[in-house]
Scaffold this motif. Structure first.
Motif, PDB file in Angstrom:
ATOM      1  N   LEU A 327       3.033  -0.921   6.298  1.00  0.00           N
ATOM      2  CA  LEU A 327       1.693  -1.518   6.314  1.00  0.00           C
ATOM      3  C   LEU A 327       0.616  -0.442   6.380  1.00  0.00           C
ATOM      4  O   LEU A 327      -0.429  -0.544   5.718  1.00  0.00           O
ATOM      5  N   ALA A 328       0.868   0.575   7.193  1.00  0.00           N
ATOM      6  CA  ALA A 328      -0.109   1.657   7.339  1.00  0.00           C
ATOM      7  C   ALA A 328      -0.264   2.426   6.031  1.00  0.00           C
ATOM      8  O   ALA A 328      -1.381   2.810   5.647  1.00  0.00           O
ATOM      9  N   CYS A 329       0.829   2.666   5.323  1.00  0.00           N
ATOM     10  CA  CYS A 329       0.747   3.365   4.036  1.00  0.00           C
ATOM     11  C   CYS A 329      -0.069   2.554   3.028  1.00  0.00           C
ATOM     12  O   CYS A 329      -0.901   3.107   2.297  1.00  0.00           O
ATOM     13  N   CYS A 330       0.162   1.246   2.994  1.00  0.00           N
ATOM     14  CA  CYS A 330      -0.603   0.394   2.084  1.00  0.00           C
ATOM     15  C   CYS A 330      -2.080   0.391   2.462  1.00  0.00           C
ATOM     16  O   CYS A 330      -2.961   0.503   1.598  1.00  0.00           O
ATOM     17  N   ALA A 331      -2.359   0.284   3.754  1.00  0.00           N
ATOM     18  CA  ALA A 331      -3.752   0.260   4.213  1.00  0.00           C
ATOM     19  C   ALA A 331      -4.467   1.555   3.868  1.00  0.00           C
ATOM     20  O   ALA A 331      -5.659   1.554   3.532  1.00  0.00           O
ATOM     21  N   ALA A 332      -3.748   2.671   3.940  1.00  0.00           N
ATOM     22  CA  ALA A 332      -4.354   3.956   3.615  1.00  0.00           C
ATOM     23  C   ALA A 332      -4.775   4.030   2.153  1.00  0.00           C
ATOM     24  O   ALA A 332      -5.674   4.796   1.794  1.00  0.00           O
ATOM     25  N   ARG A 333      -4.147   3.233   1.310  1.00  0.00           N
ATOM     26  CA  ARG A 333      -4.523   3.159  -0.110  1.00  0.00           C
ATOM     27  C   ARG A 333      -5.507   2.010  -0.368  1.00  0.00           C
ATOM     28  O   ARG A 333      -5.798   1.694  -1.515  1.00  0.00           O
ATOM     29  N   GLY A 334      -5.966   1.357   0.689  1.00  0.00           N
ATOM     30  CA  GLY A 334      -6.947   0.284   0.521  1.00  0.00           C
ATOM     31  C   GLY A 334      -6.353  -1.082   0.280  1.00  0.00           C
ATOM     32  O   GLY A 334      -7.075  -2.020  -0.078  1.00  0.00           O
ATOM     33  N   LEU A 335      -5.026  -1.237   0.488  1.00  0.00           N
ATOM     34  CA  LEU A 335      -4.358  -2.506   0.219  1.00  0.00           C
ATOM     35  C   LEU A 335      -3.983  -3.196   1.534  1.00  0.00           C
ATOM     36  O   LEU A 335      -3.086  -2.741   2.241  1.00  0.00           O
ATOM     37  N   PRO A 336      -4.633  -4.311   1.885  1.00  0.00           N
ATOM     38  CA  PRO A 336      -4.237  -5.047   3.086  1.00  0.00           C
ATOM     39  C   PRO A 336      -3.015  -5.924   2.806  1.00  0.00           C
ATOM     40  O   PRO A 336      -3.005  -6.694   1.837  1.00  0.00           O
ATOM     41  N   VAL A 337      -1.999  -5.785   3.623  1.00  0.00           N
ATOM     42  CA  VAL A 337      -0.779  -6.590   3.500  1.00  0.00           C
ATOM     43  C   VAL A 337      -0.573  -7.331   4.814  1.00  0.00           C
ATOM     44  O   VAL A 337      -0.582  -6.715   5.885  1.00  0.00           O
TER      45      VAL A 337
END
Length: 418
Positions: A327-337
């Protein structure tokens, strides 16, 4: 995976940004605001008929005899339970992958949720349905078509017939959906739809109760709060049926406003085209995510026609720390999961372990095993193909980053974007 490729760009799209209201809805809403006549009923006759017309149009769209427009999808579910004669303390069966307003509606109606296990494809487990129905003595199944995943409705209907269960369909995420060519929302005694923002129709808040039985519909209209002005409905039982219930049905004040209806009517006309685009977005992202061998997508029957406003997938074998890292990796790219396996409920997302008001439910081990790796991404209809590809690439990159860390290589693998 090659580690020397340029990093993926950030996703700059706001996945929570809804589409604008159609201009016709804005114009009509402004007319109503200038008039001040926002209540759906008028003492001197119908001040306007936006809600009454919308009820006719929604009933025709779904293929049911009557529609009662109310102020939320949860209110529609509560009314469905009330007109099916749920009594205080009655057990009501409900599949355990759903959102909090669904067990909340059961409690609102004075009943007691009995949560039924789900399978790996996110839909109700009919074997557990039989066990829970017999053990609880429940006579109502509130089936939530959660996130637009449609259960085997042939199997559900057979179980309901066998167990003598009345079926209520929660169709908050299933407008435009079908099973075996039959519209979802027409299988049970009642169906509830939502017009909350992020659903297929957007009034900010709103809901619809769909019925065929005139007596139940009369009670729903009176419960919703028509006072003695129910003759202003265009989708309603006869005056004689209404009169039979007038003095025995309490007013719960759950009406839809004229303003909400004005916003919704032009959206309904555009919905089939929008649903096709939503599915194209869902399928493009899902197919691209599935290129990762670590992802499991739910299997869908050839009999299921869906209208997906979000994408779900599972990461089986990821523990809670790995899920948090993903989740943190996705958030770092601007993608909320969203993640349904979190210890604490967040935003709109919760799970049976968080619904302490629902009472003791037993372990629900199968459900929580599925939810432990279940991820959810909102997909606004405005996403471009390039947006879809980037969303999927960010997901795959994050997965490979976690898997590489698990292997102890220290590499931050890169997913292809093609």
């Amino acid at each position: 995976m090659a580690s020397d490729l340029a990093p993926l760009p950030r996703l700059t799209r706001d996945l929570t940004e809804p589409e604008p209201i159609p201009e016709a809805g804005i114009v009509r809403a402004c007319e109503l605001m200038r008039s001040g006549r926002l209540f759906r009923y008028g003492e001197m006759g119908a001040d306007q008929n936006d809600v009454a017309l919308l009820e006719q149009e929604v009933a025709a769209f779904v293929g049911r005899r009557y529609c009662v427009a109310v102020n939320s999808g949860g209110a529609a579910l509560c009314l469905a339970l009330k007109v099916l004669d749920v009594r205080p303390g009655d057990p009501v069966l409900v599949n355990s992958f759903t959102l909090a307003p669904v067990p909340g509606a059961i409690v609102h109606a004075g009943a007691r949720p009995v949560l039924v296990e789900i399978g790996t494809d996110y839909v109700i487990d009919c074997d557990d349905l039989r066990r829970k129905a017999r053990a609880s003595g429940a006579r109502i199944l509130l089936l939530s078509h959660m996130r637009g995943h449609i259960a085997d409705m042939d199997a559900v209907a057979a179980a309901c017939d066998e167990l003598e269960l009345l079926l209520i369909e929660d169709c908050a995420h299933a407008l435009c959906a079908a099973w075996g060519g039959r519209t979802v929302g027409t299988f049970g005694a009642a169906a509830a739809f939502s017009a909350q923002t992020y659903k297929h129709l957007n009034a900010g808040e709103g809901g619809f109760l769909l019925l065929d039985d005139p007596d139940r519909t009369a009670r729903a209209i009176l419960h919703a709060g028509s006072y003695m002005l129910h003759a202003q409905h265009l989708s309603a039982p006869s005056a004689e049926v209404m009169a039979a219930w007038e003095e025995t049905t309490p007013n719960f004040s759950m009406r839809m406003t004229a303003l909400a209806a004005a916003l919704l009517r032009p959206q309904l006309k555009d919905l089939p085209l929008r649903a096709r685009r939503w599915n194209a977005i869902h399928d493009r992202i899902g197919k691209a995510i599935a290129r990762s061998r670590h992802v499991r997508l739910p299997a869908r029957s050839a009999k299921e026609s869906y209208a997906a406003t979000s994408v779900q997938f599972s990461l089986p074998g990821f523990d809670s720390r790995e899920m948090a890292a993903f989740l943190a990796c996705c958030a770092a790219r601007g993608l909320p999961v969203k993640w349904f396996g979190a210890d604490q409920q967040r935003g709109f997302t919760s799970a049976p372990r968080h619904w302490r008001y629902a009472g003791e439910q037993g372990p629900l081990e199968q459900t929580h095993a599925v939810l432990a790796g279940l991820c959810d991404i909102r997909t606004p209809v405005s996403l471009t193909d390039q947006d879809c590809d980037l969303v999927a690439a960010i997901v795959r990159e994050a997965i490979e980053t976690v898997v590489s860390a698990r292997a102890g290589t220290g590499k931050t693998g890169r997913a292809a974007t093609g």
